[in-house]
Structure formats: C-alpha cells, structure tokens
Write an enzyme that holds these catalytic residues in place. Structure first.
Site, PDB file in Angstrom:
ATOM      1  N   ASP A 151       0.942  -1.294  -0.206  1.00 29.03           N
ATOM      2  CA  ASP A 151       0.067  -0.019  -0.067  1.00 29.03           C
ATOM      3  C   ASP A 151       0.830   1.175  -0.082  1.00 29.03           C
ATOM      4  O   ASP A 151       1.601   1.485   0.923  1.00 29.03           O
ATOM      5  CB  ASP A 151      -0.807  -0.047   1.448  1.00 29.03           C
ATOM      6  CG  ASP A 151      -1.762  -1.176   1.177  1.00 29.03           C
ATOM      7  OD1 ASP A 151      -2.173  -1.499   0.021  1.00 29.03           O
ATOM      8  OD2 ASP A 151      -2.178  -1.740   2.394  1.00 29.03           O
ATOM      9  N   ASP A 187       5.168   0.630  -8.119  1.00 25.27           N
ATOM     10  CA  ASP A 187       4.877   1.312  -9.354  1.00 25.27           C
ATOM     11  C   ASP A 187       4.741   2.752  -8.925  1.00 25.27           C
ATOM     12  O   ASP A 187       4.593   3.761  -9.685  1.00 25.27           O
ATOM     13  CB  ASP A 187       3.740   0.928 -10.192  1.00 25.27           C
ATOM     14  CG  ASP A 187       2.626   0.724  -9.299  1.00 25.27           C
ATOM     15  OD1 ASP A 187       2.274  -0.197  -8.435  1.00 25.27           O
ATOM     16  OD2 ASP A 187       1.465   1.716  -9.392  1.00 25.27           O
TER      17      ASP A 187
HETATM   18  C1  SAM Z   1      -1.692  -3.002  -2.714  1.00 20.33           C
HETATM   19  S1  SAM Z   1      -2.110  -4.324  -2.255  1.00 20.33           S
HETATM   20  C2  SAM Z   1      -0.916  -5.560  -3.092  1.00 20.33           C
HETATM   21  C3  SAM Z   1      -1.552  -6.957  -2.934  1.00 20.33           C
HETATM   22  C4  SAM Z   1      -0.590  -8.053  -3.710  1.00 20.33           C
HETATM   23  N1  SAM Z   1       0.804  -7.961  -3.195  1.00 20.33           N
HETATM   24  C5  SAM Z   1      -0.327  -7.687  -5.224  1.00 20.33           C
HETATM   25  O1  SAM Z   1       0.690  -7.283  -5.793  1.00 20.33           O
HETATM   26  O2  SAM Z   1      -1.450  -7.670  -5.930  1.00 20.33           O
HETATM   27  C6  SAM Z   1      -1.187  -4.225  -0.659  1.00 20.33           C
HETATM   28  C7  SAM Z   1      -1.572  -5.549   0.526  1.00 20.33           C
HETATM   29  O3  SAM Z   1      -0.507  -5.620   1.612  1.00 20.33           O
HETATM   30  C8  SAM Z   1      -1.593  -6.092   2.707  1.00 20.33           C
HETATM   31  N2  SAM Z   1      -0.982  -5.245   3.847  1.00 20.33           N
HETATM   32  C9  SAM Z   1      -1.042  -4.102   4.110  1.00 20.33           C
HETATM   33  N3  SAM Z   1      -0.278  -3.773   5.352  1.00 20.33           N
HETATM   34  C10 SAM Z   1       0.155  -4.966   5.758  1.00 20.33           C
HETATM   35  C11 SAM Z   1       0.809  -5.584   6.817  1.00 20.33           C
HETATM   36  N4  SAM Z   1       1.168  -4.717   7.865  1.00 20.33           N
HETATM   37  N5  SAM Z   1       1.221  -6.956   7.058  1.00 20.33           N
HETATM   38  C12 SAM Z   1       0.716  -7.674   5.991  1.00 20.33           C
HETATM   39  N6  SAM Z   1      -0.060  -7.510   5.013  1.00 20.33           N
HETATM   40  C13 SAM Z   1      -0.573  -6.094   4.819  1.00 20.33           C
HETATM   41  C14 SAM Z   1      -3.022  -5.473   2.313  1.00 20.33           C
HETATM   42  O4  SAM Z   1      -3.997  -6.472   2.996  1.00 20.33           O
HETATM   43  C15 SAM Z   1      -2.849  -5.796   0.954  1.00 20.33           C
HETATM   44  O5  SAM Z   1      -3.638  -6.959   0.492  1.00 20.33           O
END
Ligand code: SAM
Length: 260
Positions: A151, A187
C-alpha cells in the site's frame, strides 16, 4: 483455530527498538471485503487452521520444522493480496517452504482456494500484520522476503503507515540469513525512492543493482500480481529492487530471546 493477530501490548516481544511500536500499527487497510462464498468460508474455517502460524507460541528454532519434509530454505511474502505470486513461487520451488502473510480475509480465502485446487503443501499462512511475524521469527531464519506492491500511502501525513520504516528494515535484517534477499516491487516512484533511502542508510543491506536493467525488469520467472497488472493497464512502470543482507546483525544482541 486461526491465530488472531496479537495485541503486542499484552505480550513480550523479542524487540524493543521501535519494531514493537510499529507492530502495534503496521496494518491500516481493510480486513474484510465482500461476503465470502460458502466454499471460501469453509476453507477459512477448516483448511486455514491446518496451515496457520500460531505466533502466540514461540517460533521453532528452525522455520523449516513448520513444513513436511526438509525444505532447503524458507521465504516470506508480505501482503500477498490474491496470492498469484506466492502460489506460482510455491509451485516453482517445491523444495522451499513459503510463509505468506495477509490480513485481508478475502485474499486469504483466494489463496486457500488455490492451495486446495493444486494440493500445494509448502505454504504456511499468517492472517495478520507482518510486523508481528517479523518479531516472532527466529534470527537468520529466512532466505528471502518479498514485498510486492505494498500500500503506497502517497500523502505525506500517511507516510508513517508505509510498511518500510527503519524499524521494519531492522526487523527484516534480524531474521534474514546473511546473503538473504529483500525484494521490493512498486509502481509508485516516491515509495521506491523512500525504500531505497531507508535500505541504503541501513548497514545491514546493500542494493544489488549494477545497471538500470537490474531494477527496471522483473526477476526471471517473476509472476505479475493483480496490482502489477493494474499498474501496467494504467501506464505506471514498476521498479524491482533487490537488497542483499550483509554481515551479521548486532543491533539485537542482548534483547532477543532467539539468539544465534
Ligand atoms: C496494494 S495490495 C497488493 C497485494 C499484492 N501484493 C499484489 O501485488 O497484488 C497491498 C496488500 O498488503 C496487505 N498489507 C498491508 N499492510 C500489511 C501488513 N502490515 N502486513 C501484511 N500485509 C499487509 C494488504 O492487505 C493488501 O492486500
């Protein structure tokens, strides 16, 4: 039972240098989306408990002990989303054990569907904040950590929510083997610059790039994720950063229960 994310205020943590503080607040996204289908809910109730890491109990000395057989290495993917990359890696490297961390229940349901459909045996899962997993894992226990399209939190006042912080860099250094890798994909140019700045001011990592192609192109065999495809559709170009863990960590000696 699914191992619920712990409230780190109520337990001892192996680290006291700021990582614990980050562990109390590293996840700011959604834990739930649309309602799960019946089979997905069944997988959460009945398959996840067999694969879930229970970080309320101490980690095994060797993370390889979490898996059947003797995996030659163990890797971690943080925030695997729909699990496209993690599933592909687990299938491509059957002799490696994979830990996948994702607090979003719909992502967890998706990966469980894939694990069941392909009878994948070398993935273990944690349905919580990766900072908690970093604090739980024993030192020098991982060969690689992947953070793919995290994120981005583009607004300045939200930068502290980004997963990459000095404390998480230290926590990753503690659990990576010497020579192990941290791979980062984004990105969002500003997050790439942020990550480079954080990793390059750490004496525990070196950026391995020698030429532009090293960060402009994905690694051989890399599987594009949902967010990677979305970025491509919208005309944003991703960077692929590899950092190698160098030397041995000294920052945590004296306060970690798992000492090598
Ligand atoms: C923008 S999405 C990208 C998902 C995947 N990696 C992709 O490229 O399609 C970011 C993911 O990170 C997870 N996430 C955010 N903070 C996190 C944390 N502290 N620990 C584990 N996962 C986390 C969110 O739930 C989300 O599914």
């Amino acid at each position: 039972m699914i191992s619920a994310p712990n409230d780190t205020k109520d337990r001892d943590t192996p680290l006291d240098d700021g990582t614990a503080a980050h562990a109390r607040g590293s996840f700011f996204g959604r834990r739930k989306g649309h309602k799960l289908r019946i089979h997905q809910a069944d997988l959460i109730d009945n398959l996840l408990p067999h694969l879930a890491l229970n970080i309320a109990t101490p980690a095994p000395e060797q993370l390889a002990d979490l898996f059947d057989g003797e995996p030659e290495d163990v890797r971690l993917e943080i925030g695997f989303g729909g699990g496209e990359h993690l599933i592909a890696e687990a299938q491509a490297f059957p002799n490696v054990g994979f830990l996948g961390c994702e607090p979003y229940v719909n992502g967890m349901a998706k990966i469980l569907t894939q694990i069941e459909a392909h009878s994948i045996g070398n993935i273990r899962l944690y349905a919580g904040d990766a900072a908690e997993l970093l604090a739980w894992a024993p030192p020098h226990s991982l060969a690689r950590i992947d953070l793919i399209h995290p994120d981005p939190w583009p607004k300045r006042r939200h930068w502290k929510r980004r997963f990459v912080q000095d404390a998480t860099v230290k926590a990753m250094a503690r659990i990576l083997k010497s020579g192990g890798e941290f791979r980062f994909v984004s990105d969002i140019d500003d997050y790439c610059a942020w990550t480079l700045a954080h990793l390059m001011r750490s004496s525990d990592f070196v950026w391995t790039a020698e030429r532009a192609a090293d960060w402009q192109k994905p690694w051989d065999g890399y599987t594009m994720t949902r967010y990677g495809r979305k970025a491509e559709r919208e005309g944003r170009v991703a960077a692929y950063l590899t950092f190698r863990r160098v030397g041995k960590s000294s920052s945590f000696r004296g306060n970690a229960p798992h000492q090598s």
